[in-house]
Design a protein around this motif. Structure first.
Motif, PDB file in Angstrom:
ATOM      1  N   ARG A   1      71.968  45.894  16.525  1.00 44.59           N
ATOM      2  CA  ARG A   1      71.858  46.198  17.824  1.00 44.59           C
ATOM      3  C   ARG A   1      73.384  46.768  18.065  1.00 44.59           C
ATOM      4  NH1 ARG A   1      72.824  44.028  13.056  1.00 44.59           N
ATOM      5  NH2 ARG A   1      71.982  41.685  13.851  1.00 44.59           N
ATOM      6  N   HIS A   2      72.797  47.065  19.469  1.00 46.76           N
ATOM      7  CA  HIS A   2      73.338  47.397  20.696  1.00 46.76           C
ATOM      8  C   HIS A   2      74.426  46.265  20.757  1.00 46.76           C
ATOM      9  CE1 HIS A   2      72.375  51.534  20.640  1.00 46.76           C
ATOM     10  NE2 HIS A   2      71.243  51.696  19.711  1.00 46.76           N
ATOM     11  N   ALA A   3      75.714  46.787  21.301  1.00 46.63           N
ATOM     12  CA  ALA A   3      76.855  45.541  22.234  1.00 46.63           C
ATOM     13  C   ALA A   3      77.534  46.438  23.532  1.00 46.63           C
ATOM     14  CB  ALA A   3      77.493  44.826  21.479  1.00 46.63           C
TER      15      ALA A   3
ATOM     16  N   SER B   1      75.554  39.653  24.048  1.00 43.99           N
ATOM     17  CA  SER B   1      76.835  39.731  23.208  1.00 43.99           C
ATOM     18  C   SER B   1      77.695  38.863  23.978  1.00 43.99           C
ATOM     19  CB  SER B   1      77.567  40.983  23.004  1.00 43.99           C
ATOM     20  OG  SER B   1      77.675  41.927  24.232  1.00 43.99           O
TER      21      SER B   1
ATOM     22  N   GLY C   1      70.731  41.521  20.481  1.00 48.15           N
ATOM     23  CA  GLY C   1      71.385  42.988  20.820  1.00 48.15           C
ATOM     24  C   GLY C   1      71.467  42.855  22.727  1.00 48.15           C
TER      25      GLY C   1
ATOM     26  N   THR D   1      66.410  41.539  22.818  1.00 51.82           N
ATOM     27  CA  THR D   1      67.456  41.804  24.409  1.00 51.82           C
ATOM     28  C   THR D   1      66.944  41.114  25.040  1.00 51.82           C
ATOM     29  OG1 THR D   1      65.811  44.116  24.119  1.00 51.82           O
ATOM     30  CG2 THR D   1      68.083  44.347  23.392  1.00 51.82           C
TER      31      THR D   1
END
Ligand code: ACO
Length: 341
Positions: free
Chosen positions: A45-47, A144, A159, A283
């Motif tokens: 996942r992106h943060a 996050s 994410g 998300t």
């Protein structure tokens, strides 16, 4: 159906560059890459980096959606998020100002993971009512910032990301015209997904961790499949379609097992069920438009295909709608929007 309808005129998305892999999480939590993949379908996942907020992601996504729609001005900005920059004011006005959109009406919609579906209803309602000819709708999430880093049952799922769409006034028979939007909620189950502290009910944490997102995962799972399949059936019927007409399902990416169960329940071939959960996780309200952007950019959704959209999340709240995919360029995170005039 006659009269003005909201028509999808542009779409774009943005993901913050930092990646969190399952191995990264397994280093600090009692979990494993194997468990996360098997139970959720997520690999990474992106943060956001420190200091980056929901509005920062939103501006990037909006720039791409405006470029996709080849417009530089809109009549309203609708923003959906569960992680606003601050409790007050709304995040949308700051995004509108940073995009140079002047003094247009700009406000936030709060419907947790169903935010984009609720936002579509609001945006197309503004168009149908004649209040706006063009609306910028953006879904932006920094989960996050609210997930408990020590809670393995939620930390592995979420994410960060944002995606945006431009809706313009058009007619119901055009490609891109939104079908009727089916929405629902059930506050009886509101405690299944919540942040205990921070609101007027409980301003500050009373127990350690009250400031964090909490979810009763397995109970929510059952509601998710039931509510989304019911909403999908209603949306398809309201659009005058049959389920057999649906060529792509763009459902909220909460869990790969939910997507499988939903596809089975609706009788859709697995290839019709879009997914990007393996690379972005859940998300929140950005999930459905991010999925559509990426799928349209890489050809998994093509102009002319009949697409069913659905989402479910905290509230509980859910929604579904339909559209025939229009011939608009989808600008994903790696696209760099040049400056608009
Ligand atoms: N690693 C290893 N074990 C774990 C992890 C983990 N990351 N997380 C939970 N477990 C354990 C639990 O402790 C439990 O152990 P126990 O049997 O010893 O008590 C076991 O795994 C099973 O726990 P469940 O909660 O039943 O796990 P489940 O298979 O249901 O998966 C999940 C949990 C992924 C959260 C799943 O329930 C889910 O996806 N739920 C739906 C989420 C959803 O749709 N949310 C709505 C949208 S989100 C929103 O609105 C913001």
């Amino acid at each position: 159906m006659t009269g003005r309808t909201g028509v999808l005129a542009g779409i774009g998305a943005w993901l913050p560059p930092d990646l969190v892999t399952n191995a990264d999480l397994a280093d600090r939590l009692d979990t494993s890459d194997e468990w996360i993949r098997r139970r959720t379908g997520i690999r990474q996942r992106h943060a956001v980096p420190a200091g980056m907020a929901a509005s920062d992601l939103a501006v990037e996504a909006c720039s791409r959606a405006l470029k996709s729609a080849e417009v530089s001005q809109v009549d309203a900005v609708v923003l959906t998020t569960s992680t606003p920059d601050r409790p007050l004011p709304a995040t949308a006005p700051a995004v509108a100002a940073r995009l140079g959109l002047g003094t247009v009406p700009a406000f936030d919609v709060s419907a947790v993971c169903s935010g984009f579906l609720y936002g579509l209803a609001v945006a197309s309602g503004l168009v149908a009512a004649g209040t706006a000819d063009r609306v910028l709708l953006v879904a932006t999430e920094v989960y996050s910032s609210i997930v408990d880093p020590l809670d393995r049952s939620t930390a592995v799922i979420f994410g960060d990301g944002a995606a945006a769409a431009v809706l313009r006034a058009g007619s119901a028979d055009e490609p891109g015209a939104l079908g009727p939007v089916v929405l629902g909620s059930d506050g009886e189950f509101g405690d299944l997904i919540r942040i205990p502290a921070g609101g007027s009910r409980q301003r500050v944490p009373l127990e350690p961790g009250d400031e964090y997102f909490r979810m009763a995962g397995s109970e929510v799972f059952r509601h998710a499949v039931n509510r989304m399949s019911e909403a999908c059936r209603q949306a398809v019927t309201a659009a005058g379609w049959q389920l057999a007409d649906v060529e792509r399902l763009a459902a909220h990416q909460a869990n790969a097992r939910i997507l499988g169960a939903l596809g089975d329940e609706l009788g859709l071939p697995p290839g019709h069920v879009l997914s990007n959960i393996d690379t972005v996780g859940n998300t929140g309200s950005a999930s459905v438009p991010l999925l559509l952007t990426q799928a349209a950019a890489d050809g998994r959704v093509e102009p002319g295909q009949r697409v069913l959209l659905t989402a479910f999340g905290g509230g509980l709240a859910w929604g579904a709608t339909t559209l025939t995919w229009p011939a608009v360029p989808a600008l994903g995170p790696s696209e760099h929007p040049s400056r608009r005039d």
